[in-house]
Scaffold this motif. Sequence first.
Motif, PDB file in Angstrom:
ATOM      1  N   GLU A   1       0.827  -1.213   0.000  1.00  0.00           N
ATOM      2  CA  GLU A   1       0.000   0.000   0.000  1.00  0.00           C
ATOM      3  C   GLU A   1       0.863   1.265   0.000  1.00  0.00           C
ATOM      4  OE1 GLU A   1      -3.573   1.931  -0.292  1.00  0.00           O
ATOM      5  OE2 GLU A   1      -3.290  -0.227  -0.291  1.00  0.00           O
ATOM      6  N   GLU A   2       1.951   1.245   0.722  1.00  0.00           N
ATOM      7  CA  GLU A   2       2.835   2.409   0.799  1.00  0.00           C
ATOM      8  C   GLU A   2       3.420   2.742  -0.575  1.00  0.00           C
ATOM      9  OE1 GLU A   2       4.479   5.706   2.169  1.00  0.00           O
ATOM     10  OE2 GLU A   2       3.123   4.436   3.330  1.00  0.00           O
ATOM     11  N   THR A   3       3.770   1.723  -1.335  1.00  0.00           N
ATOM     12  CA  THR A   3       4.298   1.940  -2.686  1.00  0.00           C
ATOM     13  C   THR A   3       3.232   2.555  -3.570  1.00  0.00           C
ATOM     14  OG1 THR A   3       5.764   0.045  -2.428  1.00  0.00           O
ATOM     15  CG2 THR A   3       5.374   0.820  -4.667  1.00  0.00           C
ATOM     16  N   PHE A   4       2.001   2.057  -3.456  1.00  0.00           N
ATOM     17  CA  PHE A   4       0.894   2.621  -4.230  1.00  0.00           C
ATOM     18  C   PHE A   4       0.683   4.092  -3.872  1.00  0.00           C
ATOM     19  CE2 PHE A   4      -3.624   3.732  -4.412  1.00  0.00           C
ATOM     20  CZ  PHE A   4      -3.812   3.659  -5.780  1.00  0.00           C
ATOM     21  N   ARG A   5       0.649   4.384  -2.576  1.00  0.00           N
ATOM     22  CA  ARG A   5       0.445   5.783  -2.135  1.00  0.00           C
ATOM     23  C   ARG A   5       1.562   6.687  -2.639  1.00  0.00           C
ATOM     24  NH1 ARG A   5      -1.138   3.983   3.574  1.00  0.00           N
ATOM     25  NH2 ARG A   5      -3.357   3.630   3.332  1.00  0.00           N
ATOM     26  N   ALA A   6       2.794   6.210  -2.550  1.00  0.00           N
ATOM     27  CA  ALA A   6       3.933   7.005  -2.998  1.00  0.00           C
ATOM     28  C   ALA A   6       3.863   7.265  -4.503  1.00  0.00           C
ATOM     29  CB  ALA A   6       5.240   6.316  -2.625  1.00  0.00           C
ATOM     30  N   SER A   7       3.489   6.255  -5.264  1.00  0.00           N
ATOM     31  CA  SER A   7       3.410   6.438  -6.716  1.00  0.00           C
ATOM     32  C   SER A   7       2.255   7.362  -7.088  1.00  0.00           C
ATOM     33  CB  SER A   7       3.295   5.098  -7.437  1.00  0.00           C
ATOM     34  OG  SER A   7       2.113   4.430  -7.073  1.00  0.00           O
ATOM     35  N   MET A   8       1.120   7.268  -6.392  1.00  0.00           N
ATOM     36  CA  MET A   8      -0.004   8.164  -6.665  1.00  0.00           C
ATOM     37  C   MET A   8       0.324   9.603  -6.250  1.00  0.00           C
ATOM     38  SD  MET A   8      -2.128   6.552  -8.378  1.00  0.00           S
ATOM     39  CE  MET A   8      -3.314   7.865  -8.480  1.00  0.00           C
ATOM     40  N   ASP A   9       1.045   9.755  -5.153  1.00  0.00           N
ATOM     41  CA  ASP A   9       1.474  11.087  -4.721  1.00  0.00           C
ATOM     42  C   ASP A   9       2.393  11.703  -5.769  1.00  0.00           C
ATOM     43  OD1 ASP A   9       1.692  13.243  -2.774  1.00  0.00           O
ATOM     44  OD2 ASP A   9       3.757  12.537  -2.493  1.00  0.00           O
ATOM     45  N   TYR A  10       3.342  10.921  -6.258  1.00  0.00           N
ATOM     46  CA  TYR A  10       4.232  11.399  -7.318  1.00  0.00           C
ATOM     47  C   TYR A  10       3.430  11.758  -8.572  1.00  0.00           C
ATOM     48  CZ  TYR A  10       7.617  11.400 -11.084  1.00  0.00           C
ATOM     49  OH  TYR A  10       8.350  11.769 -12.177  1.00  0.00           O
ATOM     50  N   PHE A  11       2.504  10.908  -8.954  1.00  0.00           N
ATOM     51  CA  PHE A  11       1.674  11.160 -10.131  1.00  0.00           C
ATOM     52  C   PHE A  11       0.898  12.469  -9.976  1.00  0.00           C
ATOM     53  CE2 PHE A  11      -2.284  10.712 -12.554  1.00  0.00           C
ATOM     54  CZ  PHE A  11      -1.769  10.441 -13.816  1.00  0.00           C
ATOM     55  N   ASN A  12       0.267  12.674  -8.822  1.00  0.00           N
ATOM     56  CA  ASN A  12      -0.513  13.896  -8.591  1.00  0.00           C
ATOM     57  C   ASN A  12       0.355  15.135  -8.543  1.00  0.00           C
ATOM     58  OD1 ASN A  12      -2.981  12.589  -8.513  1.00  0.00           O
ATOM     59  ND2 ASN A  12      -2.906  12.273  -6.308  1.00  0.00           N
ATOM     60  N   ARG A  13       1.506  15.071  -7.857  1.00  0.00           N
ATOM     61  CA  ARG A  13       2.368  16.240  -7.696  1.00  0.00           C
ATOM     62  C   ARG A  13       3.113  16.604  -8.961  1.00  0.00           C
ATOM     63  NH1 ARG A  13       6.561  15.321  -5.001  1.00  0.00           N
ATOM     64  NH2 ARG A  13       6.234  13.145  -4.580  1.00  0.00           N
ATOM     65  N   THR A  14       3.390  15.629  -9.800  1.00  0.00           N
ATOM     66  CA  THR A  14       4.235  15.882 -10.958  1.00  0.00           C
ATOM     67  C   THR A  14       3.467  15.793 -12.274  1.00  0.00           C
ATOM     68  OG1 THR A  14       6.063  14.954  -9.707  1.00  0.00           O
ATOM     69  CG2 THR A  14       6.402  15.232 -12.057  1.00  0.00           C
ATOM     70  N   VAL A  15       3.043  14.614 -12.614  1.00  0.00           N
ATOM     71  CA  VAL A  15       2.421  14.393 -13.922  1.00  0.00           C
ATOM     72  C   VAL A  15       1.107  15.148 -14.052  1.00  0.00           C
ATOM     73  CG1 VAL A  15       1.522  12.632 -15.492  1.00  0.00           C
ATOM     74  CG2 VAL A  15       3.532  12.138 -14.087  1.00  0.00           C
ATOM     75  N   LEU A  16       0.207  14.953 -13.113  1.00  0.00           N
ATOM     76  CA  LEU A  16      -1.108  15.580 -13.191  1.00  0.00           C
ATOM     77  C   LEU A  16      -1.019  17.095 -13.052  1.00  0.00           C
ATOM     78  CD1 LEU A  16      -3.848  14.409 -13.739  1.00  0.00           C
ATOM     79  CD2 LEU A  16      -4.261  14.275 -11.292  1.00  0.00           C
ATOM     80  N   LYS A  17      -0.168  17.566 -12.144  1.00  0.00           N
ATOM     81  CA  LYS A  17      -0.006  19.012 -11.955  1.00  0.00           C
ATOM     82  C   LYS A  17       0.486  19.675 -13.244  1.00  0.00           C
ATOM     83  CE  LYS A  17       2.058  22.408  -8.898  1.00  0.00           C
ATOM     84  NZ  LYS A  17       2.829  22.638  -7.677  1.00  0.00           N
ATOM     85  N   ASN A  18       1.464  19.066 -13.908  1.00  0.00           N
ATOM     86  CA  ASN A  18       1.967  19.611 -15.172  1.00  0.00           C
ATOM     87  C   ASN A  18       0.892  19.581 -16.253  1.00  0.00           C
ATOM     88  OD1 ASN A  18       4.479  20.168 -14.094  1.00  0.00           O
ATOM     89  ND2 ASN A  18       5.337  18.205 -14.712  1.00  0.00           N
TER      90      ASN A  18
END
Length: 141
Positions: free
Chosen positions: A15-32
Amino acid sequence: MLFTAVPNADGSFGEETFRASMDYFNRTVLKNFYRQLCIHWLKNNLNRKTSCYIDTDDLSNYDIEIGGVCFNFAFVADTGYYAYFDCALGEGLTGRLWEEIDQATTQQRPFYQNEYYLLTVNRVPDSFWTLSKQYDNVHIV
């Protein structure tokens, strides 16, 4: 990030890996992605609402800091045009942010000589809707 994560014995990720990857996705990919949508809207709509032509392709108008506030777009002629992009999910617009925007932009010219464009992917607080209804120079997208 997933390339460096170690899977569980069954081949799944914790679960921690999933949360970390979703956090990265939201902060980086989606934000851009959302930032590019805001820029697209600005380029296609700003000049429809202005009394002068504004070169929205001029990169010197982007990411301008004024009075401690970083505007994603700023152009000043007889009227000041300021755009703030709220592109990060979960952050949102705040009353404190509006106070900072107001203070930063009214040092050079009165409030009524500025146009404000607030582009957001988050729920807009009621106080911002009240501002946009009360003043014809505050625009929410």
